[in-house]
Design a protein around this motif. Structure first.
Motif, short mmCIF file in Angstrom:
data_model
loop_
_atom_site.label_atom_id
_atom_site.label_comp_id
_atom_site.label_asym_id
_atom_site.label_seq_id
_atom_site.Cartn_x
_atom_site.Cartn_y
_atom_site.Cartn_z
N SER A 1 41.80 38.89 50.55
CA SER A 1 41.42 37.75 51.38
C SER A 1 40.90 36.57 50.56
N GLU A 2 40.63 36.80 49.27
CA GLU A 2 40.12 35.74 48.42
C GLU A 2 41.23 34.77 48.04
N VAL A 3 40.91 33.49 48.00
CA VAL A 3 41.91 32.47 47.71
C VAL A 3 42.24 32.43 46.22
N THR A 4 41.24 32.58 45.38
CA THR A 4 41.44 32.48 43.94
C THR A 4 41.23 33.85 43.29
N LEU A 5 41.92 34.04 42.18
CA LEU A 5 41.75 35.27 41.40
C LEU A 5 40.57 35.13 40.45
N PRO A 6 39.83 36.19 40.19
CA PRO A 6 38.80 36.12 39.15
C PRO A 6 39.47 35.90 37.80
N SER A 7 38.92 35.01 37.03
CA SER A 7 39.52 34.62 35.76
C SER A 7 39.14 35.58 34.64
N HIS A 8 39.83 35.43 33.52
CA HIS A 8 39.50 36.21 32.33
C HIS A 8 38.02 36.01 31.97
N GLY A 9 37.31 37.11 31.79
CA GLY A 9 35.89 37.05 31.45
C GLY A 9 34.95 37.13 32.63
N ALA A 10 35.50 37.12 33.86
CA ALA A 10 34.64 37.21 35.04
C ALA A 10 33.85 38.51 35.01
N PRO A 11 32.55 38.47 35.28
CA PRO A 11 31.71 39.67 35.16
C PRO A 11 32.02 40.70 36.24
N ILE A 12 31.95 41.97 35.84
CA ILE A 12 32.10 43.11 36.75
C ILE A 12 30.72 43.71 37.01
N ARG A 13 30.41 43.94 38.30
CA ARG A 13 29.14 44.55 38.68
C ARG A 13 29.39 45.58 39.76
N LEU A 14 28.41 46.44 40.00
CA LEU A 14 28.48 47.36 41.13
C LEU A 14 28.37 46.57 42.42
#
Length: 321
Positions: free
Chosen positions: A253-266
């Motif tokens: 449902s998100e319009v944009t993709l997370p870019s390279h380097g976007a942080p991953i969290r729980l």
């Protein structure tokens, strides 16, 4: 190096590491479906091309690379890495030998640094190293393609398709007779789907091969005598890598993709939680929707729900914890 195929109808230039070739030709999902069905070709002419000739080329490369290549048969494709003294990945080479010359394609603009290192290691060996990027363009034909490789090209055949080292002056004529052209975004989406790492995206300055699943495909464990081998053996025999590659299904449902380097969290900790990793590559897939690869800490539970920036992400294991 700007590809002449950017003049084809609908061509939209690539960005970042894929600047110089087309990202797409107007219809990303159609191009992906064509590639998955074994039709068309991908212009990878921005990639560097390096050759090694001479009687000692394979035995010499065997001493420098992570892969066993001393007895590499003509026409058999392989891939190999060059590591730092601490075992960190510096170069990835996609190789084939034609019986007289070893051909490799590498990341765009990385061939100069690679050649400088290779030249520094020649010593008394009978080898000659050359940058052939100005003379040869890399073209990818997908698995299942019935397109015939031109006689004056060198072919590197893998389960994912054939890489052609094509004389650069033949690139436009090849495109005219072997369409449809397919952009690198489609190629990258299928790479992400197949969990195949790419140096510079899935790697940073401290990445070791175990983290990306490159053991076996690019690193041969039954050979030594290469820089960084001690780290490879120690992690393989005595420990675990600090991080692991995962495949992510992203919230569509998100319009944009997370870019390279976007942080991953729980997901349970929200956007202010501890950072556990980062997005390495993301893509919109014609069947799976938005997908990504990411590097996360080894101890992240394999069934944990994650978020990339604010995008929900469900993980699949690529490298076992």
């Amino acid at each position: 190096m700007k590809s002449p195929l950017l003049s084809l109808p609908g061509a939209v230039p690539g960005e970042g590491p894929d600047e110089g070739v087309a990202a797409h030709y107007g219809d990303l999902f159609r191009e992906q479906r064509a590639l998955a069905d074994g039709t068309g070709f991908v212009d990878l002419s921005h990639r560097g091309v390096v050759t090694v000739t001479g009687a000692d080329r394979l035995s010499w490369l065997h001493l420098l690379l992570t892969q066993h290549v001393s007895d590499l048969p003509p026409g058999q494709a392989t891939e190999a890495l060059i590591l730092s003294a601490h075992g960190h990945i510096e170069h990835a080479l996609y190789l084939v030998d034609d019986g007289e010359t070893t051909w490799a394609h590498v990341e765009p603009n990385s061939q100069g640094e690679l050649i400088a290192y290779l030249e520094s290691m020649k010593f008394f060996y009978r080898v000659d190293i050359a940058d052939r990027t100005d003379e040869y363009a890399v073209v990818h034909l997908p698995a299942g393609s019935i397109t015939e490789a031109p006689e004056d090209s060198v072919v590197r055949e893998t389960p994912h398709g054939r890489d052609l080292f094509l004389p650069r002056e033949r690139l436009t004529a090849f495109a005219e007779g072997n369409g449809p052209p397919i952009g690198v975004l489609a190629y990258e989406a299928l790479r992400v789907e197949a969990h195949r790492p790419r140096i510079g995206l899935e790697t940073d300055h401290r990445t070791i091969p175990h983290e990306l699943g490159w053991i076996g495909s690019a690193v041969h464990l039954q050979k030594g005598c290469y820089r960084g081998q001690e780290t490879v053996a120690r992690v393989q025999n005595l420990g675990k890598p600090p991080r692991r590659l995962v495949f992510l299904h992203l919230d569509g449902s998100e319009v944009t993709l997370p870019s390279h380097g976007a942080p991953i969290r729980l997901a349970s900790e929200g956007e202010e939680g501890r950072q556990l990793g980062f997005i390495t590559s993301s893509a919109r897939h014609h069947e799976l929707g938005p997908i990504a690869l990411a590097l996360v800490k080894r101890n992240v539970p394999v069934d944990a729900n994650l978020i990339a920036d604010s995008t929900a992400a469900a993980q699949e294991t690529v490298v076992e914890p």
